[in-house]
Structures are given as structure tokens and as C-alpha cells.
Write a protein that holds these residues in place. Structure first.
Motif, PDB file in Angstrom:
ATOM      1  N   HIS A  30       0.835  -1.207   0.000  1.00 54.99           N
ATOM      2  CA  HIS A  30       0.000   0.000   0.000  1.00 54.99           C
ATOM      3  C   HIS A  30       0.870   1.258   0.000  1.00 54.99           C
ATOM      4  O   HIS A  30       0.543   2.238  -0.685  1.00 54.99           O
ATOM      5  CB  HIS A  30      -0.950  -0.011   1.202  1.00 54.99           C
ATOM      6  N   ILE A  31       1.959   1.235   0.749  1.00 57.72           N
ATOM      7  CA  ILE A  31       2.888   2.369   0.742  1.00 57.72           C
ATOM      8  C   ILE A  31       3.463   2.534  -0.673  1.00 57.72           C
ATOM      9  O   ILE A  31       3.584   3.661  -1.171  1.00 57.72           O
ATOM     10  CB  ILE A  31       3.999   2.184   1.795  1.00 57.72           C
ATOM     11  N   GLY A  32       3.784   1.408  -1.325  1.00 60.39           N
ATOM     12  CA  GLY A  32       4.253   1.460  -2.708  1.00 60.39           C
ATOM     13  C   GLY A  32       3.225   2.091  -3.626  1.00 60.39           C
ATOM     14  O   GLY A  32       3.567   2.885  -4.504  1.00 60.39           O
ATOM     15  N   ALA A  33       1.959   1.754  -3.413  1.00 60.29           N
ATOM     16  CA  ALA A  33       0.885   2.332  -4.235  1.00 60.29           C
ATOM     17  C   ALA A  33       0.780   3.838  -4.015  1.00 60.29           C
ATOM     18  O   ALA A  33       0.517   4.586  -4.960  1.00 60.29           O
ATOM     19  CB  ALA A  33      -0.442   1.657  -3.907  1.00 60.29           C
ATOM     20  N   LEU A  34       0.975   4.270  -2.775  1.00 64.35           N
ATOM     21  CA  LEU A  34       0.894   5.705  -2.494  1.00 64.35           C
ATOM     22  C   LEU A  34       2.079   6.470  -3.090  1.00 64.35           C
ATOM     23  O   LEU A  34       1.931   7.606  -3.537  1.00 64.35           O
ATOM     24  CB  LEU A  34       0.834   5.949  -0.981  1.00 64.35           C
ATOM     25  N   LEU A  35       3.238   5.832  -3.099  1.00 68.73           N
ATOM     26  CA  LEU A  35       4.442   6.501  -3.598  1.00 68.73           C
ATOM     27  C   LEU A  35       4.541   6.497  -5.119  1.00 68.73           C
ATOM     28  O   LEU A  35       5.048   7.449  -5.711  1.00 68.73           O
ATOM     29  CB  LEU A  35       5.694   5.848  -3.001  1.00 68.73           C
ATOM     30  N   LEU A  36       4.066   5.443  -5.751  1.00 62.95           N
ATOM     31  CA  LEU A  36       4.180   5.311  -7.203  1.00 62.95           C
ATOM     32  C   LEU A  36       2.839   5.621  -7.865  1.00 62.95           C
ATOM     33  O   LEU A  36       2.100   4.731  -8.264  1.00 62.95           O
ATOM     34  CB  LEU A  36       4.635   3.898  -7.576  1.00 62.95           C
ATOM     35  N   LYS A  37       2.540   6.877  -7.976  1.00 64.58           N
ATOM     36  CA  LYS A  37       1.249   7.298  -8.515  1.00 64.58           C
ATOM     37  C   LYS A  37       1.021   6.821  -9.950  1.00 64.58           C
ATOM     38  O   LYS A  37      -0.084   6.486 -10.331  1.00 64.58           O
ATOM     39  CB  LYS A  37       1.129   8.811  -8.443  1.00 64.58           C
ATOM     40  N   LYS A  38       2.093   6.767 -10.735  1.00 62.95           N
ATOM     41  CA  LYS A  38       1.961   6.383 -12.147  1.00 62.95           C
ATOM     42  C   LYS A  38       1.583   4.908 -12.305  1.00 62.95           C
ATOM     43  O   LYS A  38       0.847   4.541 -13.211  1.00 62.95           O
ATOM     44  CB  LYS A  38       3.272   6.670 -12.868  1.00 62.95           C
ATOM     45  N   HIS A  39       2.082   4.059 -11.415  1.00 64.00           N
ATOM     46  CA  HIS A  39       1.829   2.612 -11.494  1.00 64.00           C
ATOM     47  C   HIS A  39       1.035   2.127 -10.278  1.00 64.00           C
ATOM     48  O   HIS A  39       1.302   1.068  -9.739  1.00 64.00           O
ATOM     49  CB  HIS A  39       3.156   1.856 -11.579  1.00 64.00           C
ATOM     50  N   ARG A  40       0.062   2.894  -9.862  1.00 65.23           N
ATOM     51  CA  ARG A  40      -0.679   2.607  -8.634  1.00 65.23           C
ATOM     52  C   ARG A  40      -1.568   1.367  -8.742  1.00 65.23           C
ATOM     53  O   ARG A  40      -1.655   0.580  -7.811  1.00 65.23           O
ATOM     54  CB  ARG A  40      -1.526   3.817  -8.262  1.00 65.23           C
ATOM     55  N   ARG A  41      -2.245   1.177  -9.862  1.00 64.75           N
ATOM     56  CA  ARG A  41      -3.255   0.112  -9.985  1.00 64.75           C
ATOM     57  C   ARG A  41      -2.721  -1.286  -9.660  1.00 64.75           C
ATOM     58  O   ARG A  41      -3.356  -2.000  -8.883  1.00 64.75           O
ATOM     59  CB  ARG A  41      -3.882   0.146 -11.387  1.00 64.75           C
ATOM     60  N   PRO A  42      -1.581  -1.722 -10.195  1.00 65.43           N
ATOM     61  CA  PRO A  42      -1.096  -3.064  -9.840  1.00 65.43           C
ATOM     62  C   PRO A  42      -0.824  -3.216  -8.342  1.00 65.43           C
ATOM     63  O   PRO A  42      -1.097  -4.268  -7.760  1.00 65.43           O
ATOM     64  CB  PRO A  42       0.195  -3.218 -10.641  1.00 65.43           C
TER      65      PRO A  42
END
Length: 154
Positions: A30-42
Motif C-alpha cells: 500500500h505504501i508502494g501504491a501511495l508513492l508510485l502514482k503512475k503505477h498505482r493500480r497493480p
């Protein structure tokens, strides 16, 4: 249910560690999703899968250790009660977070839901730590479970 797991006293330690890892990895994802806005969906889909599997695994782990019997110390019973209480708190936090995350995947809810999920995942990590601490106390301080004194039985 009691008779189903009675012959498998090591089932709880085998089942409990897998959901812990899955739920902690959900926080990292989830932290990865928050940090990587461009690749959030995966990352959001991965987080949901980790949460769902971790929550189901946590339920299985809780149901394989429902009480202490045998010649366990009185202190072990008190620690076991705390251990169980925090296990259930962890389960309900994981369940709530999973449902909230599912809603976030299905509806355009905005950024607030992602930060609420982050707070819930951090809270879940803390309750998992407390649960594990008391589980370790049962094993290493009181000799419950794998060490054979006051065996955990369903």
C-alpha cells in the motif's frame, strides 16, 4: 471443531506466520501504491489480494488455538486471554481494511480512503506485533504449545 485439530498441536504455529507476513506485506504494498502514482493500480490490486488472503489466514490461525488446557501456569491463562483479544482485534482490523480497500477499488472515492487504509494498516501492524509478543511469551516464558506444557487445543 475441538476434535478436528486435537491431534495436530503444531497446526497453530504453522498457520499463524503466513497471514502475519501477508498482512505486513499489504502495508508495504500500500505504501508502494501511495508513492508510485503512475503505477498505482497493480499495487492496489496486490494490496487487496494480500489483505484478503491474510485475513482468511488469520481467521484460520485464530480457530486453531482457542484455549489452553493441561498444567499451564495461572499467568499463562492471563497472557493467553490477552493474546486472543489482540488476535481478534487484528482480525477485525484486517477485515475492515479489506472491505474498505475493496470499496476503494470499485468506486472513485478520492485520496482520503487511501490514507485511511494506511492508518488502518499501521494499526493492524501494531496489533499483530502485540499479538505475536504475547504468543511468544506463551511459548518461551510459560512453555505453552510446541514446548508441551499446557498444550494449545481447540
Amino acid at each position: 471443531m475441538k476434535g478436528l485439530f486435537e491431534g495436530l498441536p503444531s497446526l497453530h504455529p504453522l498457520l499463524v506466520h503466513f497471514p502475519i507476513v501477508l498482512l505486513l506485506m499489504a502495508l508495504i504494498s500500500h505504501i508502494g501504491a501511495l508513492l508510485l502514482k503512475k503505477h498505482r493500480r497493480p499495487f492496489t490490486v496486490l494490496t487487496f489480494g494480500l489483505l484478503l488472503l491474510g485475513t482468511l489466514g488469520a481467521l484460520a490461525a485464530i480457530h486453531t488455538a482457542t484455549h489452553i488446557s493441561g498444567d499451564a501456569d495461572e499467568g499463562a491463562f492471563a497472557v493467553f486471554e490477552i493474546h486472543q483479544r489482540f488476535a481478534w482485534i487484528s482480525f477485525w482490523l484486517a477485515s475492515s481494511t479489506t472491505v474498505l480497500h475493496f470499496v476503494g477499488l470499485r468506486k472513485d472515492t478520492g485520496a482520503w480512503i487511501n490514507y485511511l487504509i494506511l492508518i488502518l494498516l499501521i494499526s493492524l501492524s501494531v496489533t499483530l506485533f502485540i499479538t505475536g509478543h504475547h504468543g511468544a511469551r506463551l511459548v518461551y516464558q510459560y512453555g505453552v504449545g510446541p514446548m508441551g506444557n499446557g498444550i494449545l487445543i481447540n
